[in-house]
Design a protein around this motif. Structure first.
Motif, PDB file in Angstrom:
ATOM      1  N   LEU A 159       0.572  -0.892  -0.515  1.00  0.00           N
ATOM      2  CA  LEU A 159       0.174  -0.101  -0.230  1.00  0.00           C
ATOM      3  C   LEU A 159       0.870   1.167  -0.013  1.00  0.00           C
ATOM      4  N   PRO A 160       0.169   2.318  -0.650  1.00  0.00           N
ATOM      5  CA  PRO A 160       1.430   3.748  -1.364  1.00  0.00           C
ATOM      6  C   PRO A 160       1.409   3.978   0.627  1.00  0.00           C
ATOM      7  N   PRO A 161       2.803   5.349   0.949  1.00  0.00           N
ATOM      8  CA  PRO A 161       2.571   5.787   2.105  1.00  0.00           C
ATOM      9  C   PRO A 161       1.111   6.756   2.846  1.00  0.00           C
ATOM     10  N   PRO A 162       1.101   6.521   3.573  1.00  0.00           N
ATOM     11  CA  PRO A 162      -0.065   7.472   4.757  1.00  0.00           C
ATOM     12  C   PRO A 162      -0.327   9.152   4.196  1.00  0.00           C
ATOM     13  N   ASP A 234      -5.442   2.441 -21.494  1.00  0.00           N
ATOM     14  CA  ASP A 234      -6.742   2.451 -20.934  1.00  0.00           C
ATOM     15  C   ASP A 234      -6.993   1.017 -19.889  1.00  0.00           C
ATOM     16  N   SER A 235      -7.827   1.196 -19.263  1.00  0.00           N
ATOM     17  CA  SER A 235      -8.313  -0.074 -18.675  1.00  0.00           C
ATOM     18  C   SER A 235     -10.054   0.171 -19.411  1.00  0.00           C
ATOM     19  N   CYS A 236     -10.737  -1.557 -18.824  1.00  0.00           N
ATOM     20  CA  CYS A 236     -11.384  -1.763 -20.075  1.00  0.00           C
ATOM     21  C   CYS A 236     -12.591  -2.526 -19.502  1.00  0.00           C
ATOM     22  N   GLN A 237     -13.471  -3.096 -19.833  1.00  0.00           N
ATOM     23  CA  GLN A 237     -14.780  -4.096 -19.478  1.00  0.00           C
ATOM     24  C   GLN A 237     -14.408  -5.255 -18.879  1.00  0.00           C
ATOM     25  N   GLY A 238     -14.068  -5.938 -17.815  1.00  0.00           N
ATOM     26  CA  GLY A 238     -13.920  -6.886 -16.561  1.00  0.00           C
ATOM     27  C   GLY A 238     -12.361  -6.360 -16.388  1.00  0.00           C
ATOM     28  N   ASP A 239     -11.958  -5.401 -16.291  1.00  0.00           N
ATOM     29  CA  ASP A 239     -10.354  -4.892 -15.336  1.00  0.00           C
ATOM     30  C   ASP A 239     -11.023  -4.784 -14.478  1.00  0.00           C
ATOM     31  N   SER A 240     -12.255  -3.764 -13.629  1.00  0.00           N
ATOM     32  CA  SER A 240     -12.465  -3.483 -12.463  1.00  0.00           C
ATOM     33  C   SER A 240     -12.530  -3.968 -10.677  1.00  0.00           C
ATOM     34  N   GLY A 241     -12.146  -2.900 -11.083  1.00  0.00           N
ATOM     35  CA  GLY A 241     -11.441  -3.894  -9.139  1.00  0.00           C
ATOM     36  C   GLY A 241     -10.140  -3.515  -9.284  1.00  0.00           C
ATOM     37  N   GLY A 242      -9.264  -4.055  -9.943  1.00  0.00           N
ATOM     38  CA  GLY A 242      -7.967  -4.441 -10.354  1.00  0.00           C
ATOM     39  C   GLY A 242      -7.152  -3.004 -10.357  1.00  0.00           C
ATOM     40  N   PRO A 243      -5.894  -4.014  -9.878  1.00  0.00           N
ATOM     41  CA  PRO A 243      -4.776  -2.849  -9.430  1.00  0.00           C
ATOM     42  C   PRO A 243      -4.041  -1.271 -10.302  1.00  0.00           C
ATOM     43  N   LEU A 244      -4.151  -0.006 -10.108  1.00  0.00           N
ATOM     44  CA  LEU A 244      -3.006   0.662 -10.693  1.00  0.00           C
ATOM     45  C   LEU A 244      -1.865   0.985  -9.691  1.00  0.00           C
ATOM     46  N   PHE A 245      -1.114   0.696 -10.455  1.00  0.00           N
ATOM     47  CA  PHE A 245       0.079   0.720  -9.932  1.00  0.00           C
ATOM     48  C   PHE A 245       1.769   1.420 -10.187  1.00  0.00           C
ATOM     49  N   THR A 246       2.510   1.343  -9.293  1.00  0.00           N
ATOM     50  CA  THR A 246       4.273   1.716  -9.850  1.00  0.00           C
ATOM     51  C   THR A 246       5.003   0.060  -9.281  1.00  0.00           C
ATOM     52  N   THR A 248       7.116  -3.750  -9.287  1.00  0.00           N
ATOM     53  CA  THR A 248       6.327  -4.488 -10.226  1.00  0.00           C
ATOM     54  C   THR A 248       6.697  -6.007  -9.465  1.00  0.00           C
ATOM     55  N   GLY A 249       6.216  -7.098  -9.084  1.00  0.00           N
ATOM     56  CA  GLY A 249       6.356  -8.219  -8.390  1.00  0.00           C
ATOM     57  C   GLY A 249       6.254  -7.710  -7.123  1.00  0.00           C
ATOM     58  N   ALA A 250       6.450  -7.997  -6.173  1.00  0.00           N
ATOM     59  CA  ALA A 250       6.101  -8.379  -5.083  1.00  0.00           C
ATOM     60  C   ALA A 250       6.787  -6.913  -3.779  1.00  0.00           C
ATOM     61  N   SER A 251       7.725  -6.033  -5.506  1.00  0.00           N
ATOM     62  CA  SER A 251       7.629  -4.886  -4.768  1.00  0.00           C
ATOM     63  C   SER A 251       6.729  -3.622  -5.341  1.00  0.00           C
ATOM     64  N   ALA A 252       5.312  -4.069  -5.756  1.00  0.00           N
ATOM     65  CA  ALA A 252       4.671  -3.349  -6.647  1.00  0.00           C
ATOM     66  C   ALA A 252       3.905  -2.142  -5.025  1.00  0.00           C
ATOM     67  N   VAL A 253       3.301  -0.958  -5.369  1.00  0.00           N
ATOM     68  CA  VAL A 253       2.488  -0.311  -4.861  1.00  0.00           C
ATOM     69  C   VAL A 253       1.480   0.204  -5.627  1.00  0.00           C
ATOM     70  N   GLN A 254       0.226  -0.209  -4.174  1.00  0.00           N
ATOM     71  CA  GLN A 254      -0.808  -0.350  -5.637  1.00  0.00           C
ATOM     72  C   GLN A 254      -1.521   1.359  -5.270  1.00  0.00           C
ATOM     73  N   HIS A 255      -1.617   2.402  -6.136  1.00  0.00           N
ATOM     74  CA  HIS A 255      -1.618   3.632  -6.159  1.00  0.00           C
ATOM     75  C   HIS A 255      -3.720   3.386  -5.780  1.00  0.00           C
ATOM     76  N   GLY A 256      -4.262   2.835  -6.845  1.00  0.00           N
ATOM     77  CA  GLY A 256      -5.517   3.057  -7.603  1.00  0.00           C
ATOM     78  C   GLY A 256      -6.132   1.650  -7.957  1.00  0.00           C
TER      79      GLY A 256
END
Length: 288
Positions: A159-162, A234-246, A248-256
């Protein structure tokens, strides 16, 4: 009959304000009569990822009338027992047996042996989720058994910083992933795909959707990303709820979290995401 229903839904969407679009849920979910008009979502202009290179990504699937499961939304592993997702992916569902969460997934049609299938025992949807504006479009899904996070194919997202001040500024390249369609109205992708998109300034995004400071369409709890000048990614139909991140792998941070948008990859209309940093306190209070 289904064609008539879908045509009517598209006609209604076109008659509504610009921001009202069909969900970023597959058409089969819309036509089941169990969902209302919501944002549209898919991966457009991206590429298939290396298998299991995004170990935090899960597939949220729904059971159809034949008893088989199909792609409905994305989601991310928060911990062994909890998935972070969009509220509009679960809103209105009372029979939790229609859901299945699959971690370690890459190809929807091919079983690699690395998949972990879990049922959903309950979910918490943000108490102030507003389906007409998509404010507070976030939910937590609780699994019937813990995921095995000792394997590299299933890892929690960071998760991103607070503080929102540390969120990616406008112009930063971020990544969105999912099994959604690669064109508006297209078919679900068999393999997990991702695309890099630039973050769009909040005020620019708000104006793009016809909002003003007094009457916003894009709220402070939202984050925009996409090529506003040219479209095509872009994202599209079927992607809802998925991550927007910086990362990759186990070090990815989800921002959206994939939430809503006008069509898919249209110039002038970036994708709009739930801004995760805005909800860190809510996540902490509801994940147990």
């Amino acid at each position: 009959m289904k064609i008539v229903i879908l045509a009517a839904l598209f006609a209604c969407a076109m008659a509504m304000p610009k921001r009202m679009v069909l969900p970023r849920l597959p058409a089969s979910v819309i036509m089941s009569g169990k969902y209302q008009l919501i944002p549209e979502d898919k991966i457009v202009g991206g590429a298939v990822v290396a298998p299991n290179s995004l170990p935090f990504q899960v597939s949220l699937q729904r059971r159809g009338s034949t008893g088989s499961f199909s792609q409905s939304c994305g989601g991310s592993i928060l911990d062994a027992n909890v998935i972070i997702d969009a509220a509009h992916c679960v809103r209105g569902v009372t029979d939790l047996t229609i859901f299945r969460v699959v971690a370690g997934e890459h190809s929807l049609r091919t079983d690699s042996g690395l998949e972990q299938n879990r049922a959903v025992t309950r979910f918490v949807m943000h108490e102030n989720y507003k389906p007409l504006t998509f404010e507070n479009d976030i939910s937590l899904l609780f699994l019937d058994a813990p995921l095995d996070l000792s394997v590299p194919e299933a890892q929690p997202v960071l998760l991103p910083p607070p503080t929102s001040e540390l969120d990616p500024p406008a112009g930063t390249i971020v990544t969105v992933s999912g099994w959604g369609t690669t064109s508006s109205g297209g078919v679900i992708s068999d393999q997990l795909r991702s695309v890099d998109v630039p973050v769009v300034d909040d005020d620019v995004c708000n104006r793009a959707y016809g909002g003003t400071a007094a009457s916003p369409q894009v709220y402070p709890s939202m984050l925009c990303a996409g090529d506003i000048s040219n479209g095509g990614i872009d994202s599209c139909q079927g992607d809802s709820g998925g991550p927007l991140f910086t990362g990759t792998g186990a070090s990815a941070v989800q921002h959206g979290i994939v939430s809503w948008g006008q069509g898919c990859a249209l110039a002038g209309y970036p994708g709009v995401y739930t801004q995760v940093s805005f909800f860190l306190d809510w996540i902490a209070a509801n994940r147990v």
